[in-house]
Scaffold this active site. Structure first.
Site, PDB file in Angstrom:
ATOM      1  CE  LYS A 110      12.481   0.745  -0.441  1.00 28.86           C
ATOM      2  NZ  LYS A 110      11.091   0.347  -0.699  1.00 28.86           N
ATOM      3  CE  LYS A 157       5.798   5.641   0.559  1.00 29.29           C
ATOM      4  NZ  LYS A 157       5.157   4.407   0.081  1.00 29.29           N
ATOM      5  CG  LEU A 177      -1.850  -1.258   1.272  1.00 22.10           C
ATOM      6  CD1 LEU A 177      -2.510  -1.390   2.641  1.00 22.10           C
ATOM      7  CD2 LEU A 177      -2.898  -1.182   0.170  1.00 22.10           C
TER       8      LEU A 177
END
Length: 296
Positions: A171, A246, A65
Site C-alpha cells: 500500500k 499520511k 482505523l
C-alpha cells in the site's frame, strides 16, 4: 450466516460494512461517532455498544482505523478485541498503518491463537461504495484463505502480498508512486500551459504517448480533459491530500528504517505538507496542481 464485527465507520468503513450487509452478512458495527453508527444502522447493520461488543461472537472482525496507535488500542486494551472475540474468529485489519505496527499486532494476535491479516485497500470511496476495492493482504496462507471470501464481498481484486505486514508494504509503496506521478503530471500540464499548449491538446497527445500514467488518464489534475476527475469539481475529494500525506509519511518512515533511498518520495511528501500548512489538505490530492500553479 456469516457474522462480522466491523469497527471504524468512516468514509471507507461505512460503505464497506454496507456491502457486507448486502452480501448477506450479519454486521455488528461500532464507531466512536454515534452519527456514524446511526448511518450504518440505516444501511442494515446492527449497532454495537463498543469494539468488544462488536467482536463478541463474530466469525470475522474487521477494523478500519486511522493510525497504528488506534489499531493497537482496539485490539489489546483491557476491553479490546483480543479479550472479547471468539477463539475461532479471524481478524482483518483494513487500516493503512506503519509496517512495524502491523507486524507486531499480527504477531501478538497469533500468539493469542487468532488468525489475522493486514488488508489495506486501494480504490477510494467510490470503489468502497461499489464493492470494487483492491485489497493488498499480508499474513500466513491459512489466514489469507480464511479472510479472502469476506474480502471478496467488498472488493474485486484480492491479492496475497506475502507475510504479515506486506499488505502495508504494498500500500505505501503504491501510494508513494501515485503521489509522485501526480505531482509530475501536474508539472507537465502546468509547463504545457505556460508554453501555450492547452490542457486538452496536451492530454490528447500525452495520454497515448510515453508520458501516459494513471494520474493522467484516470484522474487528470488539469480541469477539462477528464469529466469525472476532481479537477472538474473544484478538487473536491476523492482522495484527500491529507490522506495522501499520511501515506507519504508512512512511506518515508519505512524508507528511513529500511535505509532505502527515496528522494522523489521525500520531495513529494514535502509538497503535500505545503498543502497541509496552507490549510488546503482537505482538497483532493490532485489539488496539488494549485500548489504547482501558485494558486493556493
Amino acid at each position: 450466516m456469516t457474522k462480522v464485527g466491523f469497527i471504524g465507520l468512516g468514509n471507507m468503513g461505512a460503505p464497506m460494512a454496507a456491502n457486507l450487509v448486502k452480501a448477506g452478512c450479519v454486521v455488528h458495527a461500532y464507531d466512536r461517532s454515534d452519527v456514524a453508527v446511526a448511518k450504518a444502522v440505516n444501511n442494515g447493520c446492527l449497532s454495537a455498544r463498543s469494539a468488544a461488543d462488536a467482536a463478541s461472537n463474530a466469525d470475522f472482525v474487521i477494523t478500519m482505523l486511522p493510525a497504528g496507535s488506534h489499531v493497537k488500542s482496539v485490539y489489546f486494551d483491557a476491553d479490546g478485541i483480543i479479550e472479547s472475540a471468539s477463539h475461532d474468529a479471524t481478524f482483518i485489519d483494513c487500516s493503512t498503518i506503519d509496517v512495524e505496527t502491523a507486524r507486531s499486532v499480527i504477531g501478538a494476535a497469533s500468539e493469542s491463537g487468532f488468525a489475522m491479516v493486514d488488508a489495506p485497500v486501494s480504490g477510494g470511496v467510490a470503489a468502497a461504495t461499489k464493492g470494487t476495492l483492491t485489497f493488498m493482504v499480508g499474513g500466513e496462507d491459512e489466514a489469507f484463505a480464511r479472510a479472502k471470501p469476506v474480502l471478496e464481498k467488498m472488493g474485486k481484486n484480492i491479492v496475497h502480498a506475502g507475510a504479515a505486514g506486506n499488505g502495508q508494504v504494498a500500500k505505501i509503496c503504491n501510494n508513494m508512486l501515485l503521489g509522485i506521478t501526480m505531482i509530475a503530471t501536474c508539472e507537465a500540464f502546468n509547463l504545457a500551459e505556460k508554453l501555450g499548449l492547452d490542457a486538452q491538446t496536451f492530454y490528447d497527445i500525452s495520454s497515448t504517448a510515453s508520458g501516459q500514467s494513471w494520474s493522467m488518464t484516470s484522474y487528470c489534475p488539469a480541469p477539462g480533459p477528464l469529466e469525472s476527475a476532481p479537477s472538474n469539481r473544484d478538487y473536491q475529494p476523492g482522495f484527500a491530500a491529507a490522506m495522501m500525506l499520511k501515506d507519504m509519511r508512512l512511506a518515508q518512515e519505512a524508507a528511513h528504517k529500511a535505509k532505502a533511498a527515496t528522494p522523489l518520495g521525500a520531495q513529494s511528501e514535502a509538497l503535500y505538507a505545503l498543502m497541509e500548512s496552507a490549510g488546503k489538505d482537505n482538497l483532493d490530492f490532485s489539488g496539488v496542481m494549485r500548489l504547482i500553479k501558485g494558486d493556493l
